[in-house]
Every structure is written in C-alpha cells, then in structure tokens.
Motif scaffolding. Structure first.
Motif: not given
Length: 304
Positions: A86-91, A184-201, A246-248
């Motif tokens: 997701x956006x702001x997940x830390x990629x 080939x290595x595939x990583x998905x950065x997982x964050x919570x709803x609350x964390x993305x909201x905080x980072x956007x703000x 792989x989920x981070x």
C-alpha cells in the motif's frame, strides 16, 4: 597508525575518519527525517538503545549487500526484486537502505510512471521487460507489473478481460524469467489501516513530504477495503513455487528494513569474492606544470 605501505599521516587519518562518519551520517539524516515524519520528538533511553542496535545491524547487513553485489558481478547472476504494498507502507525507505552503499551500475531501481498512450497499446509486460537485468546486475522494481492486480483493478484502469488475462499470463511470464536464469523475489509490505492513516496525516502536515501524496494516493486511502480484496486475490493467484510472495510486516519501519534485507540475503548462497589488492599509485609531478588560477567569480559563495 601504520599501514602495509607504511605509517599514515595523522592528518590523513583524520580525513579518513571524517569520510567514514560522513558516510554514516547519510543514514542518520534519513532516520532523523523519519522521526520528524512520525512526530517523534522525545527519545528515551530504551529508544536510544533500540536505535543503536538498529544502526549496528543495518551497517552489518549493508556490508553483506556489498558482498552480494560483488558475487553477482563475479558470477554473472541476474537478480530482480519486486516491492509492492500500500501507499506509505515503507517500500521506498527499504529500497534506499538497500541501494545506499551499492554501485548504481550494478544495482538500479526501476520506478515506472503510468503508461503513455503508446505503451497502453503494447503487450502489458513489454515496458517492464526493458528494465530486466543483464548478467551481473540487480534490479529493484519500486512497484511492478502487479500494478494491474492492484491500482489498475481498484481504480478501474483496466477491463475485467485485461484483469483476468493478467492472472493467466503472469505465472507463465515469471516461469519464463526463472527458466532464463533470472532470480525473482516478490515482497509485499503489509501495514495496518491505522498505521497508513497516521502516515498519511503526518505527510499532509510535513511540507517536505507532501509531494509524496498524489490524488491517487488519497483516493487509495478511501478505498482501503477494495485494495485489501485486490491484494488477497493477487497473493492467492500469483503465489507460485518459481516466484513465491513474501510478506513483510511493515508497521515498524526499522524492523521491516532489517527483516527484508536479512531475508533477501538468506535466499542466495553468495560468498565473499577475493579481490586483487588495490594500491594507490604515487602522483606524478612535473616541474613544468603550473596550476592556473580560477577566477573568484567562478566559486560558489561559501555561505556555510
């Protein structure tokens, strides 16, 4: 201090130490930037110790990345790493820490913009193929062909037929990459709803970070659940033995970076490559050489 070629002048030693500190300060600048972004104005003893351990591990892992880089060049390996999330997940932060001490001619980042009118008429994977590595190269995709399974699906930028064709094609495409020798290595950065909201703000209130928030990013915030459904479908339909996902866990940025780098390194049986010792040759000096003065008007003003 002595060296294989003799004692080192104290002034030279000071310059060498300053250079090392300056290199480490690059990372410190980014970390301070993150703290400001997160609104962390107080650092207690526990946090200070955690940061010390983080820096120690990061520098160690970056040293291993340099060894990996040398091994890739030496063996002619071809490495592709996909960063999705997701956006702001830390990629972006993770990518910066990977590339920070590597040779950009060996390890490069592919961050493709939205396709232009011509690219929209091409085979979907065509514009990504142009960025795949040659022998001795590592390519990090900051978002990838999985845009079709995520943003394009959620925002309605592709038809249902194009969406289904993507899922039919992508396993075969990635199997082709594997058969050709590309790792080939595939990583998905997982964050919570609350964390993305905080980072956007935080980004909205930081003038230095507002550029990171596009109208598309803000719309993605509104469509959190649609993105969740799209992510679940993507992971389910494209998690294949030749190229697993792989989920981070990305809520803690520092842990996410360390865990990702550690995992990536663990996936390859790289080893340290021996190098021919490098010796700095003495500079030639000629009596007839006279250095020409540079006009004062050409110098950058020394404001600092």
């Amino acid at each position: 201090m002595t060296h294989p070629i003799g004692p080192i002048d104290p002034e030279l030693l000071r310059r060498l130490q300053d250079d090392v500190l300056d290199s480490y300060d690059e990372e410190l600048e980014m970390e301070i930037d993150d703290r400001l972004l997160e609104g962390d104005s107080v650092v207690d003893d526990e946090s200070r110790e955690a940061r010390r351990l983080y820096f120690r591990e990061l520098f160690r892992l970056q040293g291993e990345l340099v060894k990996l880089q040398d091994w890739v060049v030496h063996t002619g390996e071809r490495i592709v790493v996909l960063f999705e999330g997701r956006d702001a997940a830390g990629k972006g932060g993770a990518i910066k820490r990977i590339t920070q001490r590597l040779n950009p001619r060996v390890c490069r980042v592919a961050a493709l913009p939205a396709p232009n009118d011509r690219e929209k008429t091409q085979w979907y994977f065509q514009r990504y193929v142009a960025h795949l590595p040659a022998a001795g190269e590592i390519v990090l995709f900051d978002r990838s062909w999985y845009n079709r399974a995520g943003v394009e699906r959620v925002m309605g930028f592709c038809s249902d037929e194009e969406y289904e064709e993507f899922f039919r094609s992508v396993p075969e495409f990635e199997k082709m990459l594997a058969r050709s020798g590309i790792r080939l290595f595939k990583y998905w950065f997982s964050i919570t709803d609350e964390e993305q909201n905080a980072r956007f703000i935080a980004r909205i209130n930081d003038p230095l970070k507002q550029w990171k928030l596009s109208p598309m990013d803000l719309e993605s915030r509104r469509r959190w659940e649609a993105y969740t459904r799209a992510k679940e479908t993507m992971l389910e339909r494209t998690h294949i033995p030749e190229a697993p996902w792989w989920v981070v866990q990305g809520v803690d940025k520092k842990r996410a970076r360390l865990n990702l780098i550690h995992h990536l390194l663990s996936q390859m049986a790289y080893h340290e490559v021996e190098h021919t010792p490098v010796y700095l040759p003495p500079r030639e000096r000629h009596e007839d050489y006279i250095r020409r003065p540079v006009p004062d008007t050409m110098f950058v003003p020394e404001v600092y």
